[in-house]
Design a protein around this motif. Structure first.
Motif, PDB file in Angstrom:
ATOM      1  N   CYS A 196      99.384 101.778  30.563  1.00  0.00           N
ATOM      2  CA  CYS A 196     100.083 100.591  30.065  1.00  0.00           C
ATOM      3  C   CYS A 196      99.200  99.605  29.331  1.00  0.00           C
ATOM      4  O   CYS A 196      99.713  98.722  28.638  1.00  0.00           O
ATOM      5  CB  CYS A 196     100.781  99.891  31.226  1.00  0.00           C
ATOM      6  SG  CYS A 196      99.659  99.089  32.403  1.00  0.00           S
ATOM      7  N   ALA A 202     105.989  97.929  28.766  1.00  0.00           N
ATOM      8  CA  ALA A 202     106.741  97.575  29.969  1.00  0.00           C
ATOM      9  C   ALA A 202     107.347  96.185  29.859  1.00  0.00           C
ATOM     10  O   ALA A 202     108.500  95.955  30.259  1.00  0.00           O
ATOM     11  CB  ALA A 202     105.828  97.667  31.191  1.00  0.00           C
ATOM     12  N   LEU A 203     106.604  95.238  29.320  1.00  0.00           N
ATOM     13  CA  LEU A 203     107.114  93.875  29.213  1.00  0.00           C
ATOM     14  C   LEU A 203     108.165  93.748  28.124  1.00  0.00           C
ATOM     15  O   LEU A 203     109.091  92.939  28.241  1.00  0.00           O
ATOM     16  CB  LEU A 203     105.961  92.910  28.974  1.00  0.00           C
ATOM     17  CG  LEU A 203     105.001  92.764  30.163  1.00  0.00           C
ATOM     18  CD1 LEU A 203     103.830  91.863  29.816  1.00  0.00           C
ATOM     19  CD2 LEU A 203     105.731  92.237  31.392  1.00  0.00           C
ATOM     20  N   ALA A 206     111.157  94.959  29.898  1.00  0.00           N
ATOM     21  CA  ALA A 206     111.624  93.970  30.864  1.00  0.00           C
ATOM     22  C   ALA A 206     112.306  92.791  30.181  1.00  0.00           C
ATOM     23  O   ALA A 206     113.295  92.244  30.691  1.00  0.00           O
ATOM     24  CB  ALA A 206     110.443  93.480  31.714  1.00  0.00           C
ATOM     25  N   ILE A 249     111.010  99.277  36.378  1.00  0.00           N
ATOM     26  CA  ILE A 249     109.997  99.402  35.323  1.00  0.00           C
ATOM     27  C   ILE A 249     108.628  99.454  35.989  1.00  0.00           C
ATOM     28  O   ILE A 249     108.240  98.522  36.693  1.00  0.00           O
ATOM     29  CB  ILE A 249     110.063  98.229  34.335  1.00  0.00           C
ATOM     30  CG1 ILE A 249     111.450  98.185  33.671  1.00  0.00           C
ATOM     31  CG2 ILE A 249     108.979  98.348  33.273  1.00  0.00           C
ATOM     32  CD1 ILE A 249     111.676  96.972  32.795  1.00  0.00           C
ATOM     33  N   ALA A 251     104.465 100.028  35.417  1.00  0.00           N
ATOM     34  CA  ALA A 251     103.356 100.014  34.468  1.00  0.00           C
ATOM     35  C   ALA A 251     102.080 100.323  35.238  1.00  0.00           C
ATOM     36  O   ALA A 251     101.736  99.613  36.190  1.00  0.00           O
ATOM     37  CB  ALA A 251     103.258  98.654  33.789  1.00  0.00           C
ATOM     38  N   ALA A 266     102.535  89.368  32.256  1.00  0.00           N
ATOM     39  CA  ALA A 266     103.832  89.375  32.935  1.00  0.00           C
ATOM     40  C   ALA A 266     104.144  88.002  33.516  1.00  0.00           C
ATOM     41  O   ALA A 266     105.284  87.518  33.430  1.00  0.00           O
ATOM     42  CB  ALA A 266     103.842  90.433  34.032  1.00  0.00           C
ATOM     43  N   GLN A 274     109.822  91.524  37.616  1.00  0.00           N
ATOM     44  CA  GLN A 274     110.626  92.595  37.020  1.00  0.00           C
ATOM     45  C   GLN A 274     109.830  93.864  36.722  1.00  0.00           C
ATOM     46  O   GLN A 274     110.421  94.892  36.418  1.00  0.00           O
ATOM     47  CB  GLN A 274     111.257  92.096  35.719  1.00  0.00           C
ATOM     48  CG  GLN A 274     112.455  91.183  35.899  1.00  0.00           C
ATOM     49  CD  GLN A 274     112.097  89.839  36.498  1.00  0.00           C
ATOM     50  OE1 GLN A 274     111.191  89.172  36.033  1.00  0.00           O
ATOM     51  NE2 GLN A 274     112.817  89.454  37.549  1.00  0.00           N
ATOM     52  N   VAL A 275     108.510  93.793  36.788  1.00  0.00           N
ATOM     53  CA  VAL A 275     107.674  94.944  36.456  1.00  0.00           C
ATOM     54  C   VAL A 275     106.710  95.229  37.598  1.00  0.00           C
ATOM     55  O   VAL A 275     106.026  94.319  38.086  1.00  0.00           O
ATOM     56  CB  VAL A 275     106.872  94.697  35.154  1.00  0.00           C
ATOM     57  CG1 VAL A 275     106.053  95.923  34.777  1.00  0.00           C
ATOM     58  CG2 VAL A 275     107.801  94.331  34.008  1.00  0.00           C
TER      59      VAL A 275
END
Length: 378
Positions: A196, A202-203, A206, A249, A251, A266, A274-275
């Motif tokens: 990641c 990933a963000l 998200a 999600i 990462a 994040a 959220q991740v």
């Protein structure tokens, strides 16, 4: 002032190969009849549409107001047309401006001289020419046809306003969103990025799943325009938010520094909850696959290309390991960015190229493959 009273000509720039995707995105944002052209998408939209394009586009690089087009074969014609342009409809007196000129296949070929003339016109209109903290004004002359444009975005749109830290070879946010789209990922599906870096993919996922538009955390150049209505814009922002979609999600990265950057980003984006950001290698993730609780995940990643990161003698093994990881989940999708077709061809399941584009001066490719369900025929 009615937001729909005036129709504005706009040009939304994008990375090569993303034009058709940007057309669909702008349609989804309520802009009517956007048209793909070299370098991006053009069309007409009310002021609210320009706001929506900036706030909601995850694929555009910048949105320009195209304020005038005319013929000019010499400087007198250039100045005459520029003097008639409605600058004060887009720029407040005293605004800082920076002029960028591009000339090709025209009798006016000296970009610096063209920029100097336009700067003079802007000074006469009450603007201040400067290098920093300035709204960009673009002059393009092609085959003696002049286009004058004023930037409505400010910082490039892929700068979402949350990423203070990057990895060694960061992927831009617009390409991260393009990859998610091309991989077929949508909010609600489990997503895994096993390499990641600073967490961009990933963000970006998200942010999409959160229901907030891509540009939620930043401001735009149009907020300094004479016609800006803060109350109306606040209503547009509110209306563009949708209900969040619960989404798993993950990462991961073997580099502790990258994980620290991803976590910081994040937090900055308000997406720390959220991740799931974890320090683990691809091999460790493969070993833990059964315990991760994923079903038919979409794996999207930006592995080393062997240019800025990654040792050449280990890269083929790394790409093959990605395929081995994906095969732990029947029905999974694997998608990856790379400048190296030979590395993408080393992956099993086979990856099919979906897009080629430019990223920081490097030609990169995005390829997608799918792991067959158990019992399915090849």
């Amino acid at each position: 002032m009615s937001l729909s009273a005036t129709s504005y000509v706009y040009f939304a720039a994008c990375s090569p190969g993303l034009g058709d995707m940007l057309v669909e995105e702008l349609r989804g944002l309520g802009l009517k009849k956007p048209k793909a052209v070299p370098g991006g998408v053009e069309g007409r939209a009310p002021l609210e549409g320009i706001w929506r394009a900036n706030l909601g586009s995850a694929l555009a690089l910048r949105v320009w107001f195209r304020i005038a087009q005319y013929e000019a074969a010499h400087f007198d014609q250039l100045l005459q047309g520029a003097s008639k342009a409605p600058w004060r409809a887009y720029l407040s007196p005293g605004s800082g401006v920076k002029v960028v000129a591009h000339c090709a296949k025209s009798r006016l070929i000296h970009s610096a001289a063209v920029a100097e003339r336009i700067e003079g016109v802007l000074r006469d209109a009450g603007m201040e020419v400067r290098e920093e903290h300035a709204i960009r004004v673009q002059v393009r002359i092609f085959r003696d046809k002049v286009s004058l444009s004023v930037d409505s975005s400010g910082l490039p749109l892929p700068k979402r306003g949350w990423r203070p830290r990057t990895g060694k070879a960061p992927l831009s946010e617009d390409l991260a969103r393009a990859g998610l789209l091309l991989a077929g990922w949508r909010p609600g599906q489990p997503l895994l990025d096993p390499m990641c870096g600073a967490g961009t993919i990933a963000l970006e996922a998200a942010t999409w799943a959160s229901g907030r538009p891509a540009g939620w955390h930043r401001r735009f150049a149009f907020e300094d325009a004479p016609h800006f209505d803060a109350e109306a814009y606040a209503a547009v922002r509110k209306a563009m938010c949708t209900e969040p979609v619960p989404t798993r999600i993950l990462a991961r990265d073997r580099d502790a520094g990258a994980i620290a950057a991803a976590r910081e980003n994040a937090a900055k984006a308000g997406l720390a909850e959220q991740v799931e950001i974890e320090h683990a290698s691809v091999a460790e993730t493969r070993a833990e696959a059964a315990e991760l609780g994923l079903r038919r995940p979409v794996i999207v990643t930006n592995p080393p290309y062997g240019q800025r990161t990654g040792r050449e003698d280990t890269l083929v093994g790394l790409y093959r390991a990605l395929g081995q990881l994906a095969q732990r989940w029947p029905g999974a999708t694997l998608a990856a960015w790379s400048s190296r077709g030979d590395l993408l061809r080393a992956v099993e399941p086979r990856l099919e190229r979906e897009l080629s584009t430019d990223h920081g001066g490097t030609r990169v490719h995005f390829a997608v493959g799918r792991v067959l369900e158990r019992g399915a025929e090849r």
